[in-house]
Design a protein around this motif. Structure first.
Motif, PDB file in Angstrom:
ATOM      1  N   ASP A  87       0.859  -1.187   0.000  1.00 47.58           N
ATOM      2  CA  ASP A  87       0.000   0.000   0.000  1.00 47.58           C
ATOM      3  C   ASP A  87       0.898   1.241   0.000  1.00 47.58           C
ATOM      4  OD1 ASP A  87      -1.903   1.935   0.379  1.00 47.58           O
ATOM      5  OD2 ASP A  87      -2.640   1.174   2.303  1.00 47.58           O
ATOM      6  N   ILE A  88       1.072   1.856  -1.183  1.00 49.54           N
ATOM      7  CA  ILE A  88       2.029   2.963  -1.335  1.00 49.54           C
ATOM      8  C   ILE A  88       1.285   4.299  -1.200  1.00 49.54           C
ATOM      9  CG2 ILE A  88       3.814   3.979  -2.794  1.00 49.54           C
ATOM     10  CD1 ILE A  88       4.040   1.318  -4.275  1.00 49.54           C
ATOM     11  N   GLY A  89       1.831   5.175  -0.331  1.00 44.92           N
ATOM     12  CA  GLY A  89       1.118   6.414  -0.005  1.00 44.92           C
ATOM     13  C   GLY A  89      -0.036   6.074   0.913  1.00 44.92           C
ATOM     14  N   GLN A 139       9.443   3.798   5.292  1.00 45.54           N
ATOM     15  CA  GLN A 139       9.470   5.144   4.720  1.00 45.54           C
ATOM     16  C   GLN A 139      10.215   5.082   3.395  1.00 45.54           C
ATOM     17  OE1 GLN A 139      11.102   8.146   7.299  1.00 45.54           O
ATOM     18  NE2 GLN A 139      10.942   9.738   5.744  1.00 45.54           N
ATOM     19  N   ALA A 140       9.533   5.390   2.318  1.00 43.17           N
ATOM     20  CA  ALA A 140      10.160   5.380   0.995  1.00 43.17           C
ATOM     21  C   ALA A 140       9.320   6.250   0.075  1.00 43.17           C
ATOM     22  CB  ALA A 140      10.247   3.952   0.447  1.00 43.17           C
ATOM     23  N   ASP A 141       9.902   6.580  -1.076  1.00 43.39           N
ATOM     24  CA  ASP A 141       9.253   7.524  -1.981  1.00 43.39           C
ATOM     25  C   ASP A 141       8.768   6.818  -3.243  1.00 43.39           C
ATOM     26  OD1 ASP A 141       8.755   9.715  -3.856  1.00 43.39           O
ATOM     27  OD2 ASP A 141       9.744  10.950  -2.351  1.00 43.39           O
ATOM     28  N   LEU A 142       7.497   7.016  -3.535  1.00 44.02           N
ATOM     29  CA  LEU A 142       6.887   6.431  -4.734  1.00 44.02           C
ATOM     30  C   LEU A 142       7.653   6.802  -6.003  1.00 44.02           C
ATOM     31  CD1 LEU A 142       4.507   5.199  -6.379  1.00 44.02           C
ATOM     32  CD2 LEU A 142       3.221   7.296  -5.922  1.00 44.02           C
ATOM     33  N   HIS A 144      10.617   6.715  -6.525  1.00 45.72           N
ATOM     34  CA  HIS A 144      11.784   5.845  -6.712  1.00 45.72           C
ATOM     35  C   HIS A 144      11.376   4.402  -6.405  1.00 45.72           C
ATOM     36  CE1 HIS A 144      13.977   9.565  -6.976  1.00 45.72           C
ATOM     37  NE2 HIS A 144      13.461   9.930  -5.829  1.00 45.72           N
ATOM     38  N   PRO A 145      10.659   3.766  -7.341  1.00 47.44           N
ATOM     39  CA  PRO A 145      10.107   2.437  -7.063  1.00 47.44           C
ATOM     40  C   PRO A 145      11.165   1.409  -6.660  1.00 47.44           C
ATOM     41  CG  PRO A 145       9.155   3.315  -9.074  1.00 47.44           C
ATOM     42  CD  PRO A 145      10.236   4.264  -8.665  1.00 47.44           C
ATOM     43  N   ASP A 146      12.373   1.496  -7.219  1.00 51.87           N
ATOM     44  CA  ASP A 146      13.391   0.501  -6.853  1.00 51.87           C
ATOM     45  C   ASP A 146      13.695   0.578  -5.362  1.00 51.87           C
ATOM     46  OD1 ASP A 146      13.501  -0.390  -9.419  1.00 51.87           O
ATOM     47  OD2 ASP A 146      15.351   0.674  -9.953  1.00 51.87           O
ATOM     48  N   GLY A 147      13.637   1.787  -4.796  1.00 49.83           N
ATOM     49  CA  GLY A 147      13.887   1.950  -3.366  1.00 49.83           C
ATOM     50  C   GLY A 147      12.826   1.241  -2.528  1.00 49.83           C
ATOM     51  N   ILE A 148      11.643   1.076  -3.083  1.00 51.75           N
ATOM     52  CA  ILE A 148      10.579   0.341  -2.383  1.00 51.75           C
ATOM     53  C   ILE A 148      10.794  -1.164  -2.574  1.00 51.75           C
ATOM     54  CG2 ILE A 148       8.089  -0.100  -2.284  1.00 51.75           C
ATOM     55  CD1 ILE A 148       7.660   2.804  -3.294  1.00 51.75           C
ATOM     56  N   PHE A 149      10.940  -1.576  -3.838  1.00 46.80           N
ATOM     57  CA  PHE A 149      11.011  -3.018  -4.131  1.00 46.80           C
ATOM     58  C   PHE A 149      12.284  -3.655  -3.585  1.00 46.80           C
ATOM     59  CE2 PHE A 149       7.507  -1.819  -6.718  1.00 46.80           C
ATOM     60  CZ  PHE A 149       6.747  -2.963  -6.869  1.00 46.80           C
ATOM     61  N   ASP A 179       7.016  14.703 -12.841  1.00 45.84           N
ATOM     62  CA  ASP A 179       7.565  13.505 -12.179  1.00 45.84           C
ATOM     63  C   ASP A 179       7.338  12.248 -13.019  1.00 45.84           C
ATOM     64  OD1 ASP A 179       8.455  14.656  -9.759  1.00 45.84           O
ATOM     65  OD2 ASP A 179       6.404  14.700  -8.977  1.00 45.84           O
ATOM     66  N   ASP A 180       6.545  12.369 -14.087  1.00 47.39           N
ATOM     67  CA  ASP A 180       6.142  11.247 -14.938  1.00 47.39           C
ATOM     68  C   ASP A 180       5.509  10.109 -14.118  1.00 47.39           C
ATOM     69  OD1 ASP A 180       5.665   9.559 -17.039  1.00 47.39           O
ATOM     70  OD2 ASP A 180       7.759   8.917 -17.268  1.00 47.39           O
ATOM     71  N   PRO A 181       4.348  10.377 -13.508  1.00 45.15           N
ATOM     72  CA  PRO A 181       3.710   9.319 -12.729  1.00 45.15           C
ATOM     73  C   PRO A 181       3.391   8.074 -13.559  1.00 45.15           C
ATOM     74  CG  PRO A 181       2.233  11.215 -12.984  1.00 45.15           C
ATOM     75  CD  PRO A 181       3.579  11.633 -13.478  1.00 45.15           C
ATOM     76  N   TRP A 182       3.144   8.238 -14.873  1.00 43.27           N
ATOM     77  CA  TRP A 182       2.852   7.085 -15.730  1.00 43.27           C
ATOM     78  C   TRP A 182       4.094   6.192 -15.852  1.00 43.27           C
ATOM     79  CZ3 TRP A 182       1.307  12.099 -16.701  1.00 43.27           C
ATOM     80  CH2 TRP A 182      -0.063  12.332 -16.572  1.00 43.27           C
ATOM     81  N   GLY A 183       5.250   6.827 -16.001  1.00 43.07           N
ATOM     82  CA  GLY A 183       6.499   6.050 -16.084  1.00 43.07           C
ATOM     83  C   GLY A 183       6.765   5.330 -14.764  1.00 43.07           C
ATOM     84  N   ILE A 184       6.421   5.978 -13.658  1.00 47.84           N
ATOM     85  CA  ILE A 184       6.648   5.375 -12.334  1.00 47.84           C
ATOM     86  C   ILE A 184       5.767   4.130 -12.163  1.00 47.84           C
ATOM     87  CG2 ILE A 184       6.242   5.769  -9.855  1.00 47.84           C
ATOM     88  CD1 ILE A 184       7.185   8.721 -10.428  1.00 47.84           C
TER      89      ILE A 184
END
Ligand SMILES: C[S@@+](CC[C@H](N)C(=O)[O-])C[C@H]1O[C@@H](n2cnc3c(N)ncnc32)[C@H](O)[C@@H]1O
Length: 278
Positions: A87-89, A139-142, A144-149, A179-184
């Protein structure tokens, strides 16, 4: 843990906050907490919320409807066999979080909450102390998905070789087009195994002129973000996935149940959709 233990009875003590939290600067998580009737907010958050409410008096209602959709989706996914959630954000803990709803059906479901707000981490850690085996918060930032995964605590709880449901509820509208949310979201999709799901809820630009006024109040007011996007723009988040019925629709039209408002002032202000990775 019962849902009751997530309910706050006391306002936060500013002297016991993590060092990086500035109570003088409003945060999205704390303003949203205020809209949901929580107590984890400060005067600066309430001032920002008041400024938004002068043009967007439906903010609280919209927040509640967003949470209702999140709960319907959680129940449906657990009933269909999903056993892992990211659950991100996620926002500040409030009653009826994903793990509480999921555990009513299966207490073994694993849930990781992710938010970039340090207050969410501090509160989540304290409140999840009893649920550590199945549930955690990082705590991580959407952006930067690699930082989450690749986060060790995320990897300790979730197996990305198996299907996972990723929730991005009312968070992508806080990312600017730049931020290109689609690319994220595409990067997130690419990290998921076949059979995984992605849920998005998002401020919805229905063409109602109030959308632009509210957007201006959010973006130029205290929050600095909160963009309304069209159906077509929201559908693009699901590229490369199979958008499930009923597609991207007004939040209250997304698989409504007996709790879902039928005649709401905010009906056309939030949209949602759920997709499955083939
Ligand atoms: C409006 S709240 C939504 C909370 C919850 N998902 C819901 O639907 O009720 C948005 C949350 O996203 C978080 N957020 C905003 N930008 C973020 C980012 N770039 N990375 C991670 N979390 C973010 C905020 O801190 C806040 O807690």
């Amino acid at each position: 843990m019962t849902s009751k233990s997530w309910m706050k009875t006391q306002a936060p003590d500013p002297t016991r906050l993590p060092a990086e939290v500035n109570p003088e600067v409003p945060s999205i998580a704390r303003v949203y907490d205020y809209f949901l009737g929580g107590k984890d907010n400060f005067p600066a958050d309430r001032a920002a919320a008041a400024a938004v409410e002068t043009v967007f008096p439906q903010g609280r209602q919209l927040g509640r409807e967003s949470r209702l959709l999140l709960r319907r989706a959680t129940r449906e996914l657990v009933r269909s066999g999903v056993r892992q959630f990211l659950d991100i954000g996620s926002g500040l803990p409030t009653a009826g979080n994903v793990h509480e709803i999921a555990h009513e059906i299966d207490p073994q479901v694993r849930v990781v909450y992710v938010d970039n707000d340090p207050v969410v981490l501090a509160h989540g850690r304290a409140l999840l102390a009893d649920d550590g085996a199945t549930t955690t918060v990082v705590q991580a930032d959407l952006r930067h998905p690699d930082g989450i995964f690749d986060h060790p605590e995320v990897r300790a709880l979730l197996d990305f070789d198996q299907p996972v449901a990723v929730f991005m509820a009312s968070v992508l509208h806080h990312l600017d087009d730049a931020d290109d949310p689609w690319g994220i979201v595409a990067q997130i999709r690419d990290r998921l195994s076949s059979g995984s799901h992605v849920l998005v809820t998002h401020f919805y630009d229905s063409g109602d002129p109030r959308c632009r006024e509210i957007e201006q109040a959010l973006v130029q007011g205290g929050l600095g973000s909160g963009w309304f996007r069209t159906t077509e723009q929201i559908e693009r988040f699901f590229e490369g996935m199979e958008l499930l019925e009923p597609g991207v629709v007004a939040a209250n039209e997304w698989r409504p149940d007996e709790e879902t408002p039928r005649d709401s002032d905010t009906h056309r202000m939030l949209a949602g959709g759920l997709a499955r990775k083939p």
